[in-house]
Design a protein around this motif. Structure first.
Motif, PDB file in Angstrom:
ATOM      1  N   ARG A  86      -1.165  -2.441  -8.249  1.00 22.99           N
ATOM      2  CA  ARG A  86      -2.262  -2.093  -8.518  1.00 22.99           C
ATOM      3  C   ARG A  86      -3.246  -2.191  -7.321  1.00 22.99           C
ATOM      4  NH1 ARG A  86      -4.958   1.611  -9.087  1.00 22.99           N
ATOM      5  NH2 ARG A  86      -3.720   2.001 -11.207  1.00 22.99           N
ATOM      6  N   ALA A  87      -3.177  -3.790  -6.944  1.00 28.50           N
ATOM      7  CA  ALA A  87      -4.042  -3.824  -5.614  1.00 28.50           C
ATOM      8  C   ALA A  87      -3.642  -3.236  -4.452  1.00 28.50           C
ATOM      9  CB  ALA A  87      -3.663  -5.480  -5.406  1.00 28.50           C
ATOM     10  N   LEU A  88      -2.383  -2.979  -4.283  1.00 25.79           N
ATOM     11  CA  LEU A  88      -1.897  -2.192  -3.369  1.00 25.79           C
ATOM     12  C   LEU A  88      -2.294  -0.695  -3.303  1.00 25.79           C
ATOM     13  CD1 LEU A  88       0.336  -0.020  -1.788  1.00 25.79           C
ATOM     14  CD2 LEU A  88      -0.007  -2.339  -0.740  1.00 25.79           C
ATOM     15  N   LEU A  89      -2.295  -0.050  -4.382  1.00 25.47           N
ATOM     16  CA  LEU A  89      -2.760   1.351  -4.733  1.00 25.47           C
ATOM     17  C   LEU A  89      -4.195   1.358  -4.363  1.00 25.47           C
ATOM     18  CD1 LEU A  89      -0.744   2.456  -7.758  1.00 25.47           C
ATOM     19  CD2 LEU A  89      -0.291   3.255  -5.514  1.00 25.47           C
ATOM     20  N   ASP A  90      -5.110   0.543  -4.730  1.00 23.84           N
ATOM     21  CA  ASP A  90      -6.344   0.424  -4.611  1.00 23.84           C
ATOM     22  C   ASP A  90      -6.862   0.717  -2.897  1.00 23.84           C
ATOM     23  OD1 ASP A  90      -6.862   0.528  -7.162  1.00 23.84           O
ATOM     24  OD2 ASP A  90      -7.369  -1.546  -7.387  1.00 23.84           O
ATOM     25  N   LEU A  91      -5.831  -0.095  -2.100  1.00 26.62           N
ATOM     26  CA  LEU A  91      -6.281   0.123  -0.668  1.00 26.62           C
ATOM     27  C   LEU A  91      -5.286   1.073   0.056  1.00 26.62           C
ATOM     28  CD1 LEU A  91      -5.784  -3.750  -0.205  1.00 26.62           C
ATOM     29  CD2 LEU A  91      -8.074  -2.446  -0.472  1.00 26.62           C
ATOM     30  N   ALA A  92      -4.424   1.956  -0.454  1.00 23.73           N
ATOM     31  CA  ALA A  92      -3.537   2.706   0.055  1.00 23.73           C
ATOM     32  C   ALA A  92      -4.060   4.072   0.295  1.00 23.73           C
ATOM     33  CB  ALA A  92      -2.230   2.490  -0.546  1.00 23.73           C
ATOM     34  N   ALA A  93      -3.750   4.793   1.456  1.00 26.92           N
ATOM     35  CA  ALA A  93      -4.120   6.160   1.534  1.00 26.92           C
ATOM     36  C   ALA A  93      -3.716   7.132   0.470  1.00 26.92           C
ATOM     37  CB  ALA A  93      -3.664   6.466   2.886  1.00 26.92           C
ATOM     38  N   SER A  94      -4.418   8.146   0.304  1.00 26.55           N
ATOM     39  CA  SER A  94      -4.224   9.048  -0.414  1.00 26.55           C
ATOM     40  C   SER A  94      -2.618   9.872  -0.615  1.00 26.55           C
ATOM     41  CB  SER A  94      -5.240  10.260  -0.683  1.00 26.55           C
ATOM     42  OG  SER A  94      -5.141  10.980   0.632  1.00 26.55           O
ATOM     43  N   ASP A  95      -1.921   9.867   0.650  1.00 28.25           N
ATOM     44  CA  ASP A  95      -0.756  10.120   0.994  1.00 28.25           C
ATOM     45  C   ASP A  95       0.234   9.451   0.972  1.00 28.25           C
ATOM     46  OD1 ASP A  95      -1.520   9.243   3.510  1.00 28.25           O
ATOM     47  OD2 ASP A  95      -0.953  10.643   4.728  1.00 28.25           O
ATOM     48  N   ALA A  96      -0.095   7.923   0.595  1.00 25.54           N
ATOM     49  CA  ALA A  96       0.883   6.896   0.693  1.00 25.54           C
ATOM     50  C   ALA A  96       1.950   7.031  -0.350  1.00 25.54           C
ATOM     51  CB  ALA A  96       0.296   5.332   0.452  1.00 25.54           C
ATOM     52  N   GLU A  97       3.211   6.671  -0.096  1.00 25.46           N
ATOM     53  CA  GLU A  97       4.117   6.428  -1.042  1.00 25.46           C
ATOM     54  C   GLU A  97       4.606   5.095  -1.210  1.00 25.46           C
ATOM     55  OE1 GLU A  97       7.935   9.285  -0.923  1.00 25.46           O
ATOM     56  OE2 GLU A  97       8.928   7.137  -0.334  1.00 25.46           O
ATOM     57  N   VAL A  98       4.669   4.731  -2.545  1.00 20.79           N
ATOM     58  CA  VAL A  98       4.591   3.183  -2.897  1.00 20.79           C
ATOM     59  C   VAL A  98       5.963   2.880  -3.865  1.00 20.79           C
ATOM     60  CG1 VAL A  98       3.656   1.131  -3.716  1.00 20.79           C
ATOM     61  CG2 VAL A  98       2.177   2.780  -2.680  1.00 20.79           C
ATOM     62  N   THR A  99       7.022   2.753  -3.235  1.00 19.79           N
ATOM     63  CA  THR A  99       8.301   2.675  -4.414  1.00 19.79           C
ATOM     64  C   THR A  99       8.218   1.001  -4.855  1.00 19.79           C
ATOM     65  OG1 THR A  99       9.274   4.068  -2.641  1.00 19.79           O
ATOM     66  CG2 THR A  99      11.007   2.414  -4.177  1.00 19.79           C
ATOM     67  N   VAL A 100       8.702   1.185  -6.126  1.00 17.57           N
ATOM     68  CA  VAL A 100       8.587   0.012  -7.070  1.00 17.57           C
ATOM     69  C   VAL A 100      10.070  -0.098  -7.553  1.00 17.57           C
ATOM     70  CG1 VAL A 100       7.694  -1.406  -8.718  1.00 17.57           C
ATOM     71  CG2 VAL A 100       6.242   0.203  -7.224  1.00 17.57           C
ATOM     72  N   CYS A 101      10.895  -1.363  -7.137  1.00 15.45           N
ATOM     73  CA  CYS A 101      12.258  -1.487  -7.686  1.00 15.45           C
ATOM     74  C   CYS A 101      11.850  -2.456  -8.933  1.00 15.45           C
ATOM     75  CB  CYS A 101      12.985  -2.189  -6.571  1.00 15.45           C
ATOM     76  SG  CYS A 101      13.796  -0.817  -5.201  1.00 15.45           S
ATOM     77  N   GLU A 102      12.255  -2.263  -9.961  1.00 18.61           N
ATOM     78  CA  GLU A 102      12.516  -3.041 -11.105  1.00 18.61           C
ATOM     79  C   GLU A 102      13.971  -3.012 -11.681  1.00 18.61           C
ATOM     80  OE1 GLU A 102      12.461  -5.798 -13.696  1.00 18.61           O
ATOM     81  OE2 GLU A 102      10.532  -5.585 -12.505  1.00 18.61           O
ATOM     82  N   ILE A 103      14.619  -4.308 -11.869  1.00 15.41           N
ATOM     83  CA  ILE A 103      15.885  -4.060 -12.468  1.00 15.41           C
ATOM     84  C   ILE A 103      16.029  -3.872 -14.264  1.00 15.41           C
ATOM     85  CG2 ILE A 103      16.110  -6.747 -12.919  1.00 15.41           C
ATOM     86  CD1 ILE A 103      19.163  -5.896 -11.398  1.00 15.41           C
ATOM     87  N   ILE A 104      14.771  -4.382 -14.540  1.00 18.15           N
ATOM     88  CA  ILE A 104      14.868  -4.336 -16.285  1.00 18.15           C
ATOM     89  C   ILE A 104      14.130  -3.184 -16.725  1.00 18.15           C
ATOM     90  CG2 ILE A 104      14.360  -5.845 -17.832  1.00 18.15           C
ATOM     91  CD1 ILE A 104      14.295  -8.145 -16.221  1.00 18.15           C
ATOM     92  N   PRO A 105      14.848  -2.365 -17.585  1.00 20.45           N
ATOM     93  CA  PRO A 105      14.128  -1.031 -17.996  1.00 20.45           C
ATOM     94  C   PRO A 105      13.343  -1.360 -18.877  1.00 20.45           C
ATOM     95  CG  PRO A 105      16.480  -0.530 -17.912  1.00 20.45           C
ATOM     96  CD  PRO A 105      16.305  -2.231 -17.519  1.00 20.45           C
ATOM     97  N   GLU A 106      13.223  -2.484 -19.626  1.00 16.86           N
ATOM     98  CA  GLU A 106      12.464  -2.807 -20.739  1.00 16.86           C
ATOM     99  C   GLU A 106      10.927  -3.327 -20.001  1.00 16.86           C
ATOM    100  OE1 GLU A 106      16.326  -2.880 -22.495  1.00 16.86           O
ATOM    101  OE2 GLU A 106      15.508  -3.830 -20.883  1.00 16.86           O
ATOM    102  N   VAL A 107      11.126  -3.758 -19.032  1.00 12.73           N
ATOM    103  CA  VAL A 107       9.921  -4.063 -18.269  1.00 12.73           C
ATOM    104  C   VAL A 107       8.923  -3.041 -17.745  1.00 12.73           C
ATOM    105  CG1 VAL A 107       8.734  -5.327 -16.332  1.00 12.73           C
ATOM    106  CG2 VAL A 107      10.740  -6.445 -17.872  1.00 12.73           C
ATOM    107  N   VAL A 108       9.582  -1.879 -17.368  1.00 10.13           N
ATOM    108  CA  VAL A 108       9.164  -0.603 -17.109  1.00 10.13           C
ATOM    109  C   VAL A 108       8.408  -0.023 -18.209  1.00 10.13           C
ATOM    110  CG1 VAL A 108       9.655   1.614 -16.240  1.00 10.13           C
ATOM    111  CG2 VAL A 108      10.744  -0.309 -15.064  1.00 10.13           C
ATOM    112  N   ALA A 109       9.291   0.062 -19.445  1.00 10.13           N
ATOM    113  CA  ALA A 109       8.538   0.687 -20.555  1.00 10.13           C
ATOM    114  C   ALA A 109       7.777  -0.128 -21.184  1.00 10.13           C
ATOM    115  CB  ALA A 109       9.696   0.484 -21.828  1.00 10.13           C
TER     116      ALA A 109
END
Length: 232
Positions: free
Chosen positions: A75-98
Motif C-alpha cells: 500500500r505504501a509503495l503504491l501510494d508513491l508510485a507512478a501511474s504506469d509502475a508495475e509492482v510485483t508481489v511474491c507470496e508463497i502461501i496462497p491462503e495469505v493471498v486469499a
C-alpha cells in the motif's frame, strides 16, 4: 479483554500450520504457533517502502516486494508510485493471498486490487533467480528477517547466494531493502562481503519510543543513493 477468535486455518504441503486470528481490531497470522505478522505495529513495513522510494526520487517503475504480509508495504509503495509502475508481489502461501483479498483487505485498502499490482504465488527466491537486471527497487519483507526465520527455507535468502540473486536482479542504479525484526551482526557481515554499500536504519515500533525497534537494511551500488560519500 476479549479472547482470540480463529478466523481461518491452513496447512502447507510440508505440514506447517498457518492460523489467521482476531481479537477486537487486532489481526494476527501465526506460523506453527509463532507470530508471523499482525496489524498492531506496521510502521516499519510502511517505512520500508517510503524510504526506499524517496532514495530513488520516487522514480522506481519496476518494483519487487518479497512477502505480501498484511499488505502495508504494498500500500505504501503504491501510494508513491507512478501511474504506469508495475509492482510485483511474491507470496508463497496462497491462503495469505486469499485472506488479503477477503478478511484482511480493509486493513491496507485492498492494494491487490490496484491495477499496478502483479501477484506471483511462489517463492521469491525462485523469482529473483530468473529476474536478472529487472527491478529498480526490491523490498524484502520476508519472514521475520535473517535472525528469526519461522520457515527454514528462507534462511538462504539472507546468505551469500540469496544476496547475490537480489543484487543481480537490480537495475544498475537500483536499491534493495531488507526488513528485519532484529539488528543482525551476522547479516551485516554477509552484506559487507558483497561489493555494494549498505546502511541500517532503526525504526521505532511506536513513533517516539526507543525501547523497541525494527530495522531496515538498504543496499545500493551507488553509495550516494544511500546518502553516503562516493568512494574515490
Amino acid at each position: 479483554m476479549s479472547l482470540w477468535e480463529t478466523l481461518a486455518r491452513a496447512r502447507t504441503a510440508s505440514g506447517d500450520e498457518i492460523v489467521l486470528r482476531q481479537r477486537g481490531e487486532i489481526y494476527e497470522i501465526r506460523y506453527n504457533g509463532i507470530e508471523l505478522m499482525s496489524n498492531l505495529n506496521h510502521q516499519s513495513e510502511m517505512q520500508l517502502a517510503m524510504r526506499s522510494m524517496w532514495r530513488l526520487n520516487f522514480q522506481a517503475n519496476r518494483v519487487l516486494i518479497g512477502g505480501l504480509g498484511l499488505g502495508y508495504s504494498l500500500r505504501a509503495l503504491l501510494d508513491l508510485a507512478a501511474s504506469d509502475a508495475e509492482v510485483t508481489v511474491c507470496e508463497i502461501i496462497p491462503e495469505v493471498v486469499a485472506w488479503n483479498r477477503g478478511q484482511l483487505a480493509h486493513l491496507a485498502g485492498s492494494p491487490l486490487h490496484d491495477p499496478r499490482s502483479r501477484l506471483v504465488v511462489g517463492d521469491v527466491r525462485d523469482h529473483l533467480a530468473s529476474s536478472k537486471g529487472r527491478y529498480d527497487l526490491i523490498l524484502l519483507d520476508t519472514d521475520n528477517g535473517p535472525d528469526f526465520v519461522v520457515r527454514p527455507e528462507n534462511e538462504s535468502l539472507y546468505q551469500d547466494r540469496g544476496i547475490a540473486d537480489v543484487a543481480e536482479a537490480l537495475t544498475p542504479g537500483g536499491v534493495a531493502a531488507f526488513w528485519s525484526a532484529t539488528a543482525s551482526s551476522r547479516f551485516e557481515g554477509t552484506l559487507s562481503r558483497y561489493p555494494w554499500s549498505w546502511i541500517r536504519e532503526d525504526i521505532a515500533l511506536v513513533p517516539g519510543r526507543v525501547d523497541a525497534m525494527h530495522h531496515i537494511y538498504s543496499c545500493a551500488f551507488d553509495s550516494r543513493v544511500l546518502g553516503l560519500k562516493q568512494a574515490s
